[in-house]
Scaffold this active site. Structure first.
Site, mmCIF file in Angstrom:
data_model
loop_
_atom_site.group_PDB
_atom_site.id
_atom_site.type_symbol
_atom_site.label_atom_id
_atom_site.label_comp_id
_atom_site.label_asym_id
_atom_site.label_seq_id
_atom_site.Cartn_x
_atom_site.Cartn_y
_atom_site.Cartn_z
ATOM 1 N N ASP A 48 0.865 -1.170 0.000
ATOM 2 C CA ASP A 48 0.000 0.000 0.000
ATOM 3 C C ASP A 48 0.908 1.229 0.000
ATOM 4 O O ASP A 48 2.103 1.121 0.312
ATOM 5 C CB ASP A 48 -0.903 -0.033 1.234
ATOM 6 C CG ASP A 48 -1.745 1.219 1.362
ATOM 7 O OD1 ASP A 48 -2.352 1.632 0.356
ATOM 8 O OD2 ASP A 48 -1.780 1.802 2.462
ATOM 9 N N LYS A 49 0.364 2.390 -0.304
ATOM 10 C CA LYS A 49 1.191 3.596 -0.363
ATOM 11 C C LYS A 49 1.125 4.410 0.929
ATOM 12 O O LYS A 49 2.040 4.381 1.734
ATOM 13 C CB LYS A 49 0.770 4.460 -1.552
ATOM 14 C CG LYS A 49 1.457 5.826 -1.635
ATOM 15 C CD LYS A 49 0.960 6.597 -2.843
ATOM 16 C CE LYS A 49 1.415 8.044 -2.808
ATOM 17 N NZ LYS A 49 0.648 8.856 -1.822
#
Length: 331
Positions: free
Chosen positions: A45-46
């Protein structure tokens, strides 16, 4: 000595779990170590995972003249959210009590304040009928009042320390890395280029993330998911193994098989090396226990082992397994 065989794996497990907990990694499932050695791809995920998730307001562009502060309105709207974006507005006083408040995962928040219905989030969510163009590259979010755009808010996040080095180490070890995020394509592309990651997927909903995961698994890849938010819960639960960040939502930590308590990304590569060492020590424990019993049992049956030696040998064989397992307590 059946004891040596019985404790060959549990002894190593206990030492490994205690050591990793002290390092800042909480292992919650036995499946984690059983599968990590076969991982071929890690999906990151970022926001809150590769970045610190400590967003700050860097710019406000007013589109309408308003007496009240837009930041105070947003602070009220975000009061019911646990997303890292909400934390960026904790410092601002609330404009009032929100009614009919609603949090839309991966999109934004909305609610009524003093008879006006506000939406704050992605441009398409905040103004679906007449979506304005983003002011530029960056994490821009739109605030609308009764569907009329009134302000753009820019937020900024920082890359986590060791993020780039960790990805380089993983790629060098033969593990493919990928980014999947609900953020705009321009922002995700910028981060992916900075980290040297390809491919990446932007503007991804929770269902999009799960679909991507299924595609990778159908291609016979063993996927590890690393995330932190509520929108990562489905993919954390569906991955072959999963790791949640220490500041992740409670639901995300519940679904993950391990938690990175210290939020230190460098520990990911350490996990791979440590799991290989753990498998090696478990193998040594079993080899020792089997070889010892193959020699000792026939000798005992033949009457070649006096009782005192049998008692000493049984204790010694177990102690050797424990001593070998204790090597996992050292870095």
């Amino acid at each position: 000595c059946p004891c040596a065989l019985a404790i060959a794996m549990p002894a190593a497990w206990i030492c490994a779990l205690n050591h990793l907990r002290d390092k800042g990694i909480l292992i919650k499932s036995s499946e984690f170590f059983e599968r990590i050695h076969s991982v071929t791809r890690i999906v990151f995920d970022k926001t809150g995972t590769l970045t610190q998730g400590e967003l700050t307001v860097t710019q406000v562009q007013l589109l309408q003249d308003r007496e009240e502060s837009v930041l105070n309105i947003i602070a009220s709207l975000e009061s019911a959210s646990v997303h890292p974006i909400a934390a960026a507005f904790n410092q601002f006083p609330h404009a009032g009590q929100i009614h009919d408040g609603k949090v839309v995962t991966n999109q934004g928040v909305e609610g009524s304040l003093n008879g006006v219905y506000y939406r704050f989030g992605t441009a398409h969510y905040a103004s679906p009928q007449n979506t304005p163009a983003y002011p530029g590259i960056g994490q821009w979010l739109l605030l609308t009042a009764d569907a009329v755009p009134i302000a753009w808010i820019e937020l900024q996040d920082k890359l986590r320390p060791h993020a780039k080095a960790t990805i380089q180490q993983l790629v060098h070890a033969g593990v493919a890395c990928e980014i999947v995020s609900g953020d705009r394509a321009e922002n995700v592309a910028q981060l992916a280029e900075q980290l040297g990651v390809s491919p990446f997927k932007a503007a991804a909903t929770p269902n999009d993330k799960l679909t991507l995961l299924r595609q990778r698994q159908e291609a016979h890849q063993v996927v590890m998911m690393i995330g932190d938010g509520i929108n990562d819960v489905p993919v954390l639960a569906g991955a072959d193994i999963s790791l949640a960040m220490g500041r992740a939502s409670t639901l995300a930590q519940t679904q993950a098989q391990a938690v990175l308590i210290q939020n230190d990304l460098s520990l990911i590569h350490y996990l791979f090396r440590y799991s290989a060492r753990m498998r090696s020590i478990i193998r040594e424990n079993f080899i020792w226990a089997v070889v010892y019993n193959l020699i000792a049992i026939p000798a005992a049956v033949a009457g070649l082992v006096p009782p005192w030696l049998a008692a000493a040998g049984m204790s010694t064989s177990s102690l050797i397994v424990i001593a070998n397992s204790l090597r996992l307590s050292r870095s």
